[in-house]
Motif scaffolding. Structure first.
Motif, PDB file in Angstrom:
ATOM      1  N   ALA A   1      -7.875   8.479  -2.099  1.00 20.65           N
ATOM      2  CA  ALA A   1      -8.216   8.045  -0.409  1.00 20.65           C
ATOM      3  C   ALA A   1      -7.165   7.389   0.354  1.00 20.65           C
ATOM      4  O   ALA A   1      -7.010   7.685   1.573  1.00 20.65           O
ATOM      5  CB  ALA A   1      -9.563   6.907  -0.539  1.00 20.65           C
ATOM      6  N   GLY A   2      -6.305   6.314  -0.241  1.00 20.60           N
ATOM      7  CA  GLY A   2      -5.278   6.036   0.353  1.00 20.60           C
ATOM      8  C   GLY A   2      -4.198   7.022   0.913  1.00 20.60           C
ATOM      9  O   GLY A   2      -3.713   6.898   2.206  1.00 20.60           O
TER      10      GLY A   2
ATOM     11  N   ASN B   1      -0.405   4.613  -7.489  1.00 19.72           N
ATOM     12  CA  ASN B   1      -1.244   3.990  -8.621  1.00 19.72           C
ATOM     13  C   ASN B   1      -2.064   3.034  -8.051  1.00 19.72           C
ATOM     14  O   ASN B   1      -3.267   2.928  -8.596  1.00 19.72           O
ATOM     15  CB  ASN B   1       0.114   2.992  -9.491  1.00 19.72           C
ATOM     16  N   THR B   2      -1.904   2.305  -6.875  1.00 21.40           N
ATOM     17  CA  THR B   2      -2.844   1.438  -6.143  1.00 21.40           C
ATOM     18  C   THR B   2      -3.587   1.869  -5.198  1.00 21.40           C
ATOM     19  O   THR B   2      -4.744   1.691  -5.008  1.00 21.40           O
ATOM     20  CB  THR B   2      -1.710   0.192  -5.672  1.00 21.40           C
ATOM     21  N   ILE B   3      -2.993   2.884  -4.526  1.00 20.59           N
ATOM     22  CA  ILE B   3      -3.994   3.254  -3.261  1.00 20.59           C
ATOM     23  C   ILE B   3      -4.779   4.482  -3.628  1.00 20.59           C
ATOM     24  O   ILE B   3      -5.927   4.714  -2.747  1.00 20.59           O
ATOM     25  CB  ILE B   3      -3.195   3.426  -1.849  1.00 20.59           C
ATOM     26  N   GLY B   4      -4.167   5.485  -4.278  1.00 24.76           N
ATOM     27  CA  GLY B   4      -5.055   6.178  -4.888  1.00 24.76           C
ATOM     28  C   GLY B   4      -5.355   7.741  -3.965  1.00 24.76           C
ATOM     29  O   GLY B   4      -4.407   7.659  -2.745  1.00 24.76           O
TER      30      GLY B   4
ATOM     31  N   GLY C   1       0.807  -1.143  -0.010  1.00 24.98           N
ATOM     32  CA  GLY C   1      -0.138  -0.147  -0.039  1.00 24.98           C
ATOM     33  C   GLY C   1       0.975   1.279   0.019  1.00 24.98           C
ATOM     34  O   GLY C   1       0.615   2.423   0.886  1.00 24.98           O
TER      35      GLY C   1
ATOM     36  N   PHE D   1      -5.869   9.036   3.732  1.00 25.34           N
ATOM     37  CA  PHE D   1      -5.739   8.424   5.009  1.00 25.34           C
ATOM     38  C   PHE D   1      -4.371   8.001   5.537  1.00 25.34           C
ATOM     39  O   PHE D   1      -4.452   8.353   6.967  1.00 25.34           O
ATOM     40  CB  PHE D   1      -6.119   6.894   4.788  1.00 25.34           C
ATOM     41  N   LEU D   2      -3.434   7.696   4.980  1.00 25.44           N
ATOM     42  CA  LEU D   2      -2.061   7.815   5.459  1.00 25.44           C
ATOM     43  C   LEU D   2      -1.570   9.032   6.078  1.00 25.44           C
ATOM     44  O   LEU D   2      -0.991   9.271   7.198  1.00 25.44           O
ATOM     45  CB  LEU D   2      -1.096   7.170   4.520  1.00 25.44           C
TER      46      LEU D   2
END
Lengths: 384, 129
Positions: free
Chosen positions: A57-58, A52-55, A48, A61-62
């Motif tokens: 929103a990710g 590219n993968t978590i976008g 994560g 969040f982090l």
């Protein structure tokens, strides 16, 4: 699942929002895997990381989480989207670079070691046999269980993160019982790393948590990592044993027909516009190997070689990196073939690689065609 | 049917059901909730605001982030009902506060039926006529 008083109060939110979230995740996966209790871990490895993968929103969040969250145990990180050293040479949009920078900073703020590698087992000292760890990267979880004799389930991005923040994991599945109920017999003569990758992919599709592989006496590092990568891509299996397995286990052959089916599923082109090596990333041993295979030869097209930062530094000191670059390769760290935006379908139609894991993601996520060949064949066909 | 609650909560909506496992990272658009994997039997359908019934999740450990992204983008299912638990779906639903249960006899859950799922109730699933 039984919780201690301390764990119970954290779940109720008495130790703050971050701990409440982390324990909520641990309880959910504990219930999902029928765990009776939580146990301590010594090391977490997180996925994560790639924008590219978590976008968005990710990333958000982090960023919020890192305001007060700190990891409690040694925690390492999967690759991100690109290598900051060379990103200016690629046509990557500014937003991607900024968001990736933010994700990197959030993890660093939480106390995570910015290793950006999918092969933590090759670049960090391994704890003693039997140690409980939490690895989210699937090839690393399989390698940790099967070769390094550590104990982990095939964790999710959030279960490993929750373990990093609490130092705990539910005691379940492969952490307790890893006996395989399936034996796959390897029937390919003199298998190269591509055959081992396809064996792993085949095994991942049909095995449960654990599988025995018979007919294999030894594997080199490249083949072993290829097996782990392939197995992690296709299913839920998190451990292999070399050997006959138990007498009552189901027996299935992996022969020429089975291998051809996997090849036909993943090989979609008879040539590649570029070559990528890595997925999993190359370790120092493979860099040494590659540099000696490339002595006196040069690639006729672009070849991207992915390895961890620390491996690149060592390879540079010893001279492997110079030899590999002399042969025309680009060496990239902190990222990998899988899910990198550096392989863009608007510029590239097809990629030649020896990675089964890479092939799956290149086709399904990057949307490019894949030409599969073992490394020895790639060097024979693509260099002079 | 028997149930095991993985993530608590309550939701009412229409069942969207598949017998094919779902690869959240590879197959679901995290902005819209549309399944874009052409080989999946829900290809082209959106999982947004559904009671999603499926065997289990497969694929990358980062699939948990896809579930969280769906929720943030208001495109997540209202609840999930699975035959088997996997760590990505369980942890993704836990973080995103999407009610999730494991259930037996999934064949009793028919596509398009209106249901209420309430993990705190004695009758965990109520079918609406």
């Amino acid at each position: 699942m039984e919780l201690t008083k301390e764990e119970e109060s954290a779940l109720k939110g008495e130790h703050g929002e971050t701990m409440e979230t982390a324990y909520r995740i641990l309880v959910a996966i504990g219930e999902a895997t029928n765990a009776e209790k939580l146990v301590p871990i010594k090391w977490a490895h997180l996925s994560g990381v790639n924008y590219n993968t978590i976008g968005d929103a990710g990333e958000e969040f982090l960023s919020k989480l890192s305001q007060d969250a700190r990891v409690k145990v040694m925690t390492t990180l999967n690759p991100m989207g690109f290598d900051f050293d060379s990103v200016s040479k690629y046509n990557l949009d500014k937003n991607f670079i900024e968001k990736q920078q933010s994700i990197k900073q959030s993890y660093e703020k939480m106390g995570v070691i910015p290793s950006f590698s999918c092969i933590p087992y090759e670049i960090f000292d391994l704890p003693e046999k039997g140690t409980q760890v939490s690895f989210a990267e699937s090839n690393a979880a399989i390698y940790a269980n099967s070769v390094a004799h550590l104990k982990t389930n095939k964790e999710s991005a959030f279960s490993a993160l929750a373990s990093a923040l609490t130092g705990k994991t539910p005691y379940s599945d492969l952490r307790i019982n890893d006996s395989p109920n399936l034996t796959i017999k390897m029937k390919i003569d003199e298998p190269n790393e591509l055959a081992f990758g396809m064996l792993g992919y085949f095994a991942g599709k049909i095995a449960d948590n654990s599988v025995a592989i018979s007919g294999v006496s030894e594997m080199n590092k490249r083949s072993c990592k290829s097996l782990c990568g392939g197995m992690g891509t296709s299913g839920r299996c998190g451990k292999f044993f070399l050997g006959e397995g138990t007498a009552d286990a189901e027996k299935i052959d992996f022969g020429k027909k089975e291998m051809q089916n996997i090849y036909d599923e993943l090989n979609t082109s008879d040539r590649g516009d570029i070559i990528t090596l890595g997925s999993p990333q190359l370790g120092l041993e493979e860099m040494a190997d590659l540099s000696s295979m490339l002595k006196g030869r040069s690639f006729s097209k672009r070849c991207m070689v992915f390895c961890p930062r620390v491996v690149q530094e060592q390879a540079r000191k010893i001279g492997y990196a110079n030899e590999i670059e002399r042969a025309g390769c680009e060496i990239l760290s902190d990222c990998c073939t899988c899910l990198t935006p550096l392989v863009d379908k608007n510029e590239i139609d097809s990629v030649t690689t020896n990675s089964i894991k890479g092939a799956y993601y290149l086709k399904n996520s990057n949307g490019v065609d894949v030409n599969l060949k073992p490394l020895s064949q790639i060097i024979q066909d693509e260099t002079k | 049917m028997t149930f095991k609650v993985i993530v608590k909560g309550k939701a009412s909506g229409k069942i969207l059901k598949t017998d094919t496992p779902i690869n959240f990272l590879g197959a679901v658009d995290k902005k819209t909730g549309v399944i874009h994997d052409e080989k999946h039997d829900l290809a082209g359908r959106s999982i947004k605001n559904s009671i999603l019934v499926f065997p289990y999740g497969v694929g990358s450990s980062v699939g948990a982030y896809t579930i969280y992204s769906l929720k943030s983008n208001k495109s997540a299912p209202l609840a999930m009902i699975c035959a088997k638990a996997d760590l990505s779906v369980a942890s993704g639903c836990a973080l995103a506060n999407i009610p999730m249960v494991i259930a037996t006899e999934l064949e009793k859950l028919e596509n398009g039926k209106e249901v209420t799922l309430d993990t705190e109730s004695d009758r965990l699933i109520v079918f609406h006529e």
